[in-house]
Design an enzyme around this catalytic site. Structure first.
Site, PDB file in Angstrom:
ATOM      1  N   ARG A  59       0.899  -1.147   0.045  1.00 20.82           N
ATOM      2  CA  ARG A  59      -0.010   0.031  -0.069  1.00 20.82           C
ATOM      3  C   ARG A  59       0.753   1.117  -0.019  1.00 20.82           C
ATOM      4  O   ARG A  59       0.583   2.171  -0.874  1.00 20.82           O
ATOM      5  CB  ARG A  59      -0.968   0.162   1.362  1.00 20.82           C
ATOM      6  CG  ARG A  59      -2.222  -0.699   1.228  1.00 20.82           C
ATOM      7  CD  ARG A  59      -2.438  -1.112   2.483  1.00 20.82           C
ATOM      8  NE  ARG A  59      -1.810  -2.024   2.997  1.00 20.82           N
ATOM      9  CZ  ARG A  59      -1.778  -3.294   2.697  1.00 20.82           C
ATOM     10  NH1 ARG A  59      -2.874  -3.698   2.134  1.00 20.82           N
ATOM     11  NH2 ARG A  59      -1.090  -4.279   3.049  1.00 20.82           N
ATOM     12  N   THR A  60       1.606   1.317   1.042  1.00 21.58           N
ATOM     13  CA  THR A  60       2.444   2.886   0.999  1.00 21.58           C
ATOM     14  C   THR A  60       3.190   3.014  -0.030  1.00 21.58           C
ATOM     15  O   THR A  60       3.320   3.936  -0.580  1.00 21.58           O
ATOM     16  CB  THR A  60       3.317   2.524   2.378  1.00 21.58           C
ATOM     17  OG1 THR A  60       2.671   2.154   3.473  1.00 21.58           O
ATOM     18  CG2 THR A  60       4.061   3.819   2.662  1.00 21.58           C
ATOM     19  N   LYS A  88      25.951  -4.483  -0.181  1.00 20.56           N
ATOM     20  CA  LYS A  88      27.314  -4.338  -0.235  1.00 20.56           C
ATOM     21  C   LYS A  88      27.738  -3.592   0.913  1.00 20.56           C
ATOM     22  O   LYS A  88      29.121  -3.225   1.172  1.00 20.56           O
ATOM     23  CB  LYS A  88      27.897  -3.682  -1.564  1.00 20.56           C
ATOM     24  CG  LYS A  88      27.467  -4.284  -2.876  1.00 20.56           C
ATOM     25  CD  LYS A  88      27.995  -3.663  -4.016  1.00 20.56           C
ATOM     26  CE  LYS A  88      27.247  -3.804  -5.448  1.00 20.56           C
ATOM     27  NZ  LYS A  88      27.480  -2.767  -6.367  1.00 20.56           N
ATOM     28  N   ARG A 122      11.361   3.618   3.900  1.00 20.71           N
ATOM     29  CA  ARG A 122      10.948   2.718   4.886  1.00 20.71           C
ATOM     30  C   ARG A 122      12.131   1.990   5.271  1.00 20.71           C
ATOM     31  O   ARG A 122      12.825   1.340   4.421  1.00 20.71           O
ATOM     32  CB  ARG A 122       9.858   2.100   4.296  1.00 20.71           C
ATOM     33  CG  ARG A 122       9.532   0.588   5.117  1.00 20.71           C
ATOM     34  CD  ARG A 122       8.549   0.142   5.083  1.00 20.71           C
ATOM     35  NE  ARG A 122       6.889   0.562   5.166  1.00 20.71           N
ATOM     36  CZ  ARG A 122       5.724   0.197   4.818  1.00 20.71           C
ATOM     37  NH1 ARG A 122       5.720  -1.135   4.818  1.00 20.71           N
ATOM     38  NH2 ARG A 122       4.702   1.090   5.232  1.00 20.71           N
ATOM     39  N   HIS A 176       4.881   5.903  11.646  1.00 20.48           N
ATOM     40  CA  HIS A 176       4.606   5.761  10.343  1.00 20.48           C
ATOM     41  C   HIS A 176       3.391   6.822  10.093  1.00 20.48           C
ATOM     42  O   HIS A 176       2.363   6.908   9.811  1.00 20.48           O
ATOM     43  CB  HIS A 176       3.577   4.260  10.237  1.00 20.48           C
ATOM     44  CG  HIS A 176       3.591   4.203   8.675  1.00 20.48           C
ATOM     45  ND1 HIS A 176       3.611   5.101   7.465  1.00 20.48           N
ATOM     46  CD2 HIS A 176       3.275   2.828   8.033  1.00 20.48           C
ATOM     47  CE1 HIS A 176       3.223   4.351   6.524  1.00 20.48           C
ATOM     48  NE2 HIS A 176       2.985   2.926   6.845  1.00 20.48           N
TER      49      HIS A 176
HETATM   50  C1  NCD Z   1       1.659  -0.974   8.396  1.00 20.88           C
HETATM   51  C2  NCD Z   1       2.982  -0.924   8.280  1.00 20.88           C
HETATM   52  O1  NCD Z   1       4.107  -0.943   7.558  1.00 20.88           O
HETATM   53  O2  NCD Z   1       3.527  -0.509   9.506  1.00 20.88           O
HETATM   54  N1  NCD Z   1       1.272  -1.112   6.837  1.00 20.88           N
HETATM   55  C3  NCD Z   1       0.772  -0.013   6.035  1.00 20.88           C
HETATM   56  O3  NCD Z   1       1.851   0.650   5.745  1.00 20.88           O
HETATM   57  N2  NCD Z   1      -0.268   0.000   5.960  1.00 20.88           N
HETATM   58  C4  NCD Z   1       0.898  -1.863   9.374  1.00 20.88           C
HETATM   59  C5  NCD Z   1       1.380  -3.277   9.340  1.00 20.88           C
HETATM   60  O4  NCD Z   1       2.337  -3.620   8.409  1.00 20.88           O
HETATM   61  O5  NCD Z   1       0.893  -3.759  10.303  1.00 20.88           O
END
Ligand code: NCD
Length: 649
Positions: free
Chosen positions: A58-59, A87, A108, A136
């Site tokens: 999703r993100t 590396k 991320r 997040h």
């Molecule tokens: C979340 C995350 O990555 O923290 N997912 C997201 O971005 N919608 C929640 C999760 O992974 O549980």
């Protein structure tokens, strides 16, 4: 060079409430444009890089879709395991390199604080798409956007947050945001997965915000949990759970309405954040249609950041109260709005949303290390040192440092003074000194006595303490102060109180209460930080802003020692505007000071000698709890001894 301003969104606190509202307005506009299939070219010529060191659907895809929809371009390494990270390239080097290829970086990462490192090293703006179990923030924007759409507001909503609240990063940013918007939270963690103490401590210290924790069974049961929960009017953001704070047979106070629930925020078990032996999913929450049948939850929406595993029954999907796919869909307009906000902010001046605490400078050989094993500083130590700021604490009795990267707090037991090479076990009476040593860059931190002695530091001891005022005398002196102010200030509606952190701030809040009790006018109240802060003025009464322009400001402090605190507080006030007048109220006047400052209102005169210290303890008590505060004023002289302190381990 990018044409975007360097506004990083690493934590949800990086955005002010006004900015969040603006992003939601833009998201509405972009959602409408998407609906009407209007082509957009706002971001034409811009490139966004997505650096994902962890899996994402999703993100990442919604960020990329958002940039494409705005007419911009996206570059991405299919998986960071296919990049130079394997590396051994550091995060700092990667983002520096990628900044030359892109105008905006979305990152991320599995380590807490990684996004802060990326933001520090990248000259272009960085958006945090999840760092370890920390935060997040852009998911939180999607969550809040949908919640507000469904409920028409965020203020005063009651949101139950369920599941793995320990490691769920979406949970942590959501909690901070809900607290700021004035929503109520009920935490319903799985056993052993409660909201981390450092999150609770931060909410309490920075916002005076608390919430109740219930078991999932209590939350679900019609008879036990929610029906027994009431909003306490004296602390509007605080839920009191009568089943835990009062005897079970206690009946609810007359006139109070039971809290109903507006949303459930369900989360999955975060197995990947746990040590190898603890990844097995325990007996975990399972949320199904039954939970919505209780009398308090019929209007509640069900949210989830997704992906779900088994905690959310598929049977809920067709229920109109299930909004988790809408949260995921909001990812595109909300992230378009974030980029749109950056674009429209270019060239404008911005008011920083957060007051900053002073950065602590330590010599390399005695710099403390962040205690969080998942902090990025523990993994990229080749170039990265722990960096700390003083954490705003509820009381001066504990000294807390906060890691600049993962924001985890470190409780300090022993402090040293580098010039005199003396060490001390930290207690409240040292707070003022420690603040001075921070300014002089002579503060040293030790884990224990052994470390202090091995570093060549000797112990320090003070003379005995003598109590000179008890709680009743302090209460009388506070009333005296309030009475002087009421008599002297003709128009209390033009008055604002500013307390010097931390005792002055406690006193200011009490004076506000006393004035309100007698006159029904509650002057706006703020706290001022005097130690090297850039923007150290923040409201204490729950409002988002505090005005000094044209107001009669009463500066409140416990004792004047040298007078420099008052001077610094005035400088901070002046940066915010021009008050019509500034008055000074102190609980105790000890009769001498370095600067020619005369308080307008004095609670009590207590003449002391220069070698004596006056220490005021004002408990930050909860009026609702009806407890008598453990307040006292003590006096002691500074006597040095080279003997080992008795209480040293
Ligand atoms: C979340 C995350 O990555 O923290 N997912 C997201 O971005 N919608 C929640 C999760 O992974 O549980």
């Amino acid at each position: 060079m990018t044409r975007l301003p360097k506004y990083d969104v690493v934590s949800i606190e990086d955005l002010s409430l006004d900015e969040i509202e603006r992003i939601f307005e833009l998201a509405d506009q972009f959602a409408a444009a998407l609906e009407q299939r209007k082509p957009l070219d706002l971001a034409s010529g811009l490139i966004m890089a997505t650096l994902f060191y962890e899996p994402s659907t999703r993100t990442r895809l919604s960020f990329e879709s958002a940039m494409h929809r705005l007419g911009g371009a996206v570059i991405s390494s299919a998986e960071m395991s296919a990049s130079s990270a394997v590396k051994g390239e550091s995060l700092a080097d990667t983002v520096r390199v990628v900044s030359a290829y892109a105008d905006l970086i979305v990152v991320r990462h599995p380590y807490d604080g990684a996004a802060r490192v990326a933001a520090d090293y990248a000259p272009c703006p960085v958006f945090n798409a999840g760092d370890g179990s920390r935060q997040h923030p852009t998911q939180t924007l999607c969550d809040l956007y949908v919640l507000q759409k469904k409920k028409g507001r965020l203020k005063d909503l009651t949101v139950a947050i369920c599941g793995d609240l320990k490691f769920g990063r979406t949970v942590h940013s959501l909690i901070y945001a809900l607290a700021r918007f004035g929503a109520n939270i009920v935490a319903a963690p799985n056993q052993g997965m409660g909201v981390p103490d450092h999150v609770l401590a931060r909410l309490a210290a920075e916002r005076g915000y608390k919430f109740s924790t219930v078991t999932i069974d209590e939350l679900k049961s019609q008879a036990g949990g929610l029906d027994a929960m009431y909003l306490t009017p004296s602390a509007p953001h605080q839920m009191a759970l009568f089943t835990s704070e009062m005897p079970l047979d206690a009946s609810p106070p007359a006139g109070q309405a039971p809290a109903s629930l507006d949303a459930f925020y369900v989360t999955r078990f975060q197995h990947e954040r746990r040590a190898a032996g603890e990844r097995e999913r325990p007996d975990y929450l399972r949320f199904d249609a039954g939970a919505l049948k209780t009398s308090r939850a019929q209007e509640a929406v069900v949210m989830h950041p997704l992906p779900r595993t088994d905690e959310l029954a598929y049977e809920l999907d067709s229920d109109p109260r299930a909004v988790y796919f809408e949260q995921a869909a909001a990812g595109v307009p909300v992230r378009m709005a974030l980029i749109g906000w950056l674009l429209e902010s270019a060239g404008k001046t911005r008011v920083r949303p957060n007051p900053e605490q002073p950065l602590l400078v330590f010599k390399a050989d005695n710099a403390p290390r962040c205690a969080n094993p998942n902090c990025i500083t523990r993994h990229e130590g080749r170039y990265l040192r722990s960096r700390f700021r003083l954490a705003p604490a509820v009381s001066r009795a504990v000294l807390m440092l906060r890691c600049e990267f993962c924001e985890r707090e470190l409780k300090v037991e022993y402090v040293g003074h580098a010039r005199s090479r003396r060490y001390y076990r930290f207690d409240e009476s040292l707070y003022g000194y420690v603040r001075q040593w921070i300014d002089e860059q002579s503060l040293v931190i030790f884990d224990d006595v052994k470390q202090a002695e091995e570093s060549g530091y000797g112990p320090y001891r003070r003379g005995p303490q003598r109590e000179i005022m008890n709680a009743d005398e302090i209460a009388r002196a506070s009333e005296e102060l309030a009475a002087q102010m009421i008599a002297d200030l003709p128009d209390l509606t033009a008055v604002s109180l500013v307390g010097v952190v931390s005792r002055g701030a406690v006193l200011a809040a009490r004076l506000r209460h006393l004035i309100q009790r007698q006159t029904k006018v509650a002057p706006p109240c703020a706290a001022v930080e005097v130690h090297r802060s850039h923007d150290g003025l923040y409201p204490l009464d729950g409002s988002e802003s505090f005005d000094v322009e044209g107001r009669t400001v009463v500066l409140v402090d416990d004792v004047i020692n040298s007078g420099w605190t008052v001077q610094r507080a005035m400088a901070t006030l002046w940066k915010r505007g021009r008050p019509a007048a500034v008055k000074l109220a102190v609980l105790i006047d000890r009769g001498h000071r370095a600067l020619p400052i005369r308080p307008s209102y004095v609670g009590k005169n207590i003449p002391t000698t220069r070698g004596e210290r006056v220490l005021v303890r004002l408990a930050e008590h909860d009026a609702a709890a009806g407890q008598k505060p453990a307040d006292r004023v003590v006096i002691y002289s500074m006597v040095e001894s080279l003997k080992q302190p008795e209480d040293a381990p």
